[in-house]
Design an enzyme around this catalytic site. Structure first.
Site, PDB file in Angstrom:
ATOM      1  N   SER A   1       1.819  -9.719  -0.931  1.00 37.02           N
ATOM      2  CA  SER A   1       1.433  -8.302  -0.831  1.00 37.02           C
ATOM      3  C   SER A   1       1.592  -7.706   0.569  1.00 37.02           C
ATOM      4  O   SER A   1       1.791  -6.507   0.703  1.00 37.02           O
ATOM      5  CB  SER A   1      -0.003  -8.131  -1.309  1.00 37.02           C
ATOM      6  OG  SER A   1      -0.865  -8.987  -0.597  1.00 37.02           O
TER       7      SER A   1
ATOM      8  N   LYS B   1       0.816  -1.230   0.000  1.00 33.85           N
ATOM      9  CA  LYS B   1       0.000   0.000   0.000  1.00 33.85           C
ATOM     10  C   LYS B   1       0.846   1.275   0.000  1.00 33.85           C
ATOM     11  O   LYS B   1       0.444   2.297  -0.543  1.00 33.85           O
ATOM     12  CB  LYS B   1      -0.935   0.010   1.220  1.00 33.85           C
ATOM     13  CG  LYS B   1      -2.031  -1.061   1.177  1.00 33.85           C
ATOM     14  CD  LYS B   1      -3.099  -0.722   0.159  1.00 33.85           C
ATOM     15  CE  LYS B   1      -4.268  -1.701   0.216  1.00 33.85           C
ATOM     16  NZ  LYS B   1      -5.186  -1.500  -0.940  1.00 33.85           N
TER      17      LYS B   1
ATOM     18  N   GLU C   1      -9.786   6.529   2.786  1.00 31.66           N
ATOM     19  CA  GLU C   1     -10.686   5.523   3.342  1.00 31.66           C
ATOM     20  C   GLU C   1      -9.831   4.325   3.720  1.00 31.66           C
ATOM     21  O   GLU C   1      -8.757   4.125   3.160  1.00 31.66           O
ATOM     22  CB  GLU C   1     -11.739   5.117   2.314  1.00 31.66           C
ATOM     23  CG  GLU C   1     -11.313   4.000   1.325  1.00 31.66           C
ATOM     24  CD  GLU C   1     -10.166   4.402   0.398  1.00 31.66           C
ATOM     25  OE1 GLU C   1      -9.960   5.619   0.186  1.00 31.66           O
ATOM     26  OE2 GLU C   1      -9.457   3.512  -0.099  1.00 31.66           O
TER      27      GLU C   1
END
Lengths: 260, 395
Positions: free
Chosen positions: B377, B89, B111
């Site tokens: 990830s 991220k 968000e």
């Protein structure tokens, strides 16, 4: 002639439009609200099609929509309700909803059902102008359903001119950078914005909405437009309790525009 | 075939910018500026320096020998779990915070579902000294307490979303409403390849560093810059978009997108959007989403808070519709078992999201000579409570 055009031809000032969420407080209240609003002097009505994710709306409209969905309101039910009492209601009826539900129903089927139910126009906040022009405009023309686009304080002059050229019926002037129901009162900056739009001498009439909640804000907005739209404040006033629904609607309307 | 976004923001029939007029100016500013800014020498040098010195890139490509032996193929792990903050991220939030600065924005909103994107956003806001507001579903705030604490420690304001189902989609609605109300000084950092154009393309480009690094790492380790397959989990789809990006047109590279089946596709508690979804609009994008016959958006279910999004990025909708990517569906149980397997065989505790990608290795047949990249990830620290409860209840 489309009832929306007839209204704006016949009446140039102080047009009062009321928004309510279909299926709220109770599933079967739609026709009671329509009849009572007409008797109490509304000029135009916007029927909100309740949606799970209404991104342009504030908490009041979203919560009323959640209740309405739980009550069982659907697109088909809404059209059936409007159709059942259309003959008793002379006002133009506009349906306001989000594009996803129209896509699921099928845009052509949606427009055909709207026409058959006696709906005169739509407001679809998340339908972009370019997609409308490329994919849907011919269908709206075929069924004679009007579509009002929104403008905001951030909308450029060139874009306002374009929106004026593609809107049918009227232009929805969003009063401020906000979601529905967010603010109380009208500021000097907002009045300056209303005047700026007024001075553009657009081809289509203008109704001001978002943050119009009482007689004072309604009359201020009307000084710079053909009329204004009240939504969240109306929904709050009728509340979740269906008792004396008609009486409470009349009381609210009398507060905005006292009976002559 | 061409998998790039077109000038209207569409991947085939998916994408676009289905936004209310109140957001038009914000989105138009981004749309007209993002490529100019991202391709400027100043931006590139700052972005690359931060990815190297702050995030810790390039992330390693690791040959997982015991897993390879078990599955009788060659499995490489792209180690996004080793990035600062523990997931991919941060690649996107570094890019977007630099973009926000170039646009002169002073206030950042985001968000978050599980909290990973919220933490990555709070991190870059602290780094740049910018105000940070993170919208998070009230229910998610309760079940993701450690990440809420991290965001607060980093100086972000965490605002609960009480509307709708009180989870990720509602947090996204609340962030969009904030942006409507604060159109001038605020930049909205969306965490995945979702939302109105240009977000899906912009986020995919920021995440594309994953596959860019893979090309040279694979060349060095295998003699070819192309693997035979890439496996990545998909909620909105940002790590998958980054891992697939440089291989989209290399049609001999299999792209395997792994969705969360929850308790099973037919149980009514699932997040398998490519199977259960239909075409519609969610958060400003025309894509596949889970909805009722009447067009109301359905709240999905997965044990993984990062995969329970009712939509899928428009790029992935296009890849799956055109059969460029294969969609595989993994249940909660299958993901949990794979997390334990990877922990015990490779000494790596993956995030629950990533565990779904590992579980896909049980469903797809590979040749012994194949080189398969799994995008690892994120790391599983945030999921330890769930793992212990579900996998090791007696320890």
């Amino acid at each position: 002639m489309n009832r929306i055009d007839a209204l704006f031809q016949q009446k140039k000032k102080e047009i009062l439009s009321i928004y309510f969420t279909a299926g709220y407080p109770k599933l079967e209240d739609t026709c009671t609200i329509l009849r009572t609003l007409q008797a109490a002097g509304a000029d135009l009505v916007e029927v909100g099609m309740p949606y799970s994710d209404p991104m342009a709306d504030g908490p009041t409209i979203q919560e009323s929509g959640s209740v309405a969905i739980k009550n069982g309101m659907t697109v088909a039910t809404l059209f059936a309700q409007i159709r059942s009492c259309r003959a008793e209601v002379e006002m133009p009826i506009i349906v306001m909803g989000y594009l996803n539900q129209m896509m699921q129903f099928g845009m052509e089927a949606f427009l055909r059902s709207a026409k058959e139910a006696g709906v005169d126009g739509l407001i679809v906040p998340d339908l972009p102008a370019d997609v409308f022009e490329q994919e849907y405009r011919d269908l709206f023309n075929t069924y004679g359903i009007h579509l009002s686009f929104l403008i905001t304080p951030q909308t450029s002059e060139a874009r306002i001119r374009h929106i004026d050229s593609i809107s049918t019926g009227f232009i929805y002037v969003v009063s401020d950078a906000s979601i529905t129901g967010a603010k109380a009162g009208i500021s000097e900056a907002q009045i300056a914005y209303f005047k700026r739009i007024e001075e553009m001498e657009l081809g289509k009439p203008r109704l001001i909405g978002f943050g119009i909640s009482n007689a004072a804000t309604f009359h201020t907005a009307c000084q710079h437009s053909q009329g204004a739209i009240i939504g969240s404040a109306f929904i709050k006033s009728i509340g979740a309790d269906e008792r004396d629904l008609a009486a409470r609607i009349t009381q609210f309307m009398d507060g905005i525009r006292p009976p002559v | 075939m061409n998998f790039e976004v077109d000038n209207r923001g569409f991947y085939g029939e998916f994408g676009g910018a289905f936004i209310p007029e109140m957001l038009h100016a914000n989105i138009e500013e981004l749309r007209s500026q993002y490529l100019l800014i991202m391709e400027s020498a100043d931006f590139k040098s700052k972005f690359q320096a931060l990815l190297r010195d702050y995030v810790g890139r390039p992330s390693p490509l690791y040959l997982a020998e015991r897993l390879s032996e078990h599955y009788r193929t060659n499995i490489y792990l792209k180690r996004e779990d080793l990035n600062h903050t523990g997931a991919h991220k941060i690649n996107n939030t570094i890019g977007q915070i630099l973009l926000a600065q170039a646009l002169g924005k002073t206030r950042i909103i985001a968000e978050t579902g599980a909290g990973q994107h919220g933490v990555a956003t709070a991190t870059v806001c602290a780094l740049m000294g910018l105000e940070c507001i993170v919208y998070m579903g009230a229910i998610d705030i309760e079940r993701q307490a450690p990440n809420v604490a991290r965001m607060k420690m980093l100086g972000a304001k965490v605002v609960p979303a009480h509307s709708g189902s009180k989870t990720l989609k509602d947090a996204t609605n609340e962030a969009i409403r904030d942006w409507i109300g604060n159109p001038v000084e605020t930049h909205y950092i969306i965490g995945s390849v979702v939302g109105p154009h240009p977000y899906p393309d912009m986020v995919a480009r920021f995440q594309s560093v994953i596959s860019l690094e893979m090309t040279s790492q694979l060349m060095e380790k295998t003699g070819s810059s192309n693997p035979n397959a890439i496996v990545a989990c998909v909620g909105g789809g940002s790590n998958a978009a980054g891992a697939f990006y440089h291989y989209l047109d290399a049609t001999d590279v299999r792209l395997i997108a792994v969705e969360a089946a929850g308790r099973g596709i037919d149980t009514g508690e699932s997040a398998a959007t490519s199977v259960l979804g239909s075409k519609g609009i969610i958060h400003g994008s025309r894509t596949l989403l889970m909805q009722t016959e009447d067009g109301q958006i359905i709240e999905p279910y997965s044990i993984s808070a990062g995969l329970d999004y009712p939509g899928i990025g428009p790029l992935h909708a296009h890849l799956i519709e055109t059969k460029r990517a294969e969609a595989i569906h993994i249940t909660d149980q299958e993901a949990l078992q794979s997390a334990l397997q990877v922990a015990r065989m490779e000494g790596i505790i993956p995030a629950l999201e990533t565990a779904h990608a590992f579980a896909a290795l049980n469903k797809v047949k590979f040749k012994a000579s194949d080189n398969v990249v799994v995008c690892l990830s994120g790391r599983g620290d945030k999921d330890l409570n769930t793992y212990i409860k579900k996998l090791l209840p007696n320890e």
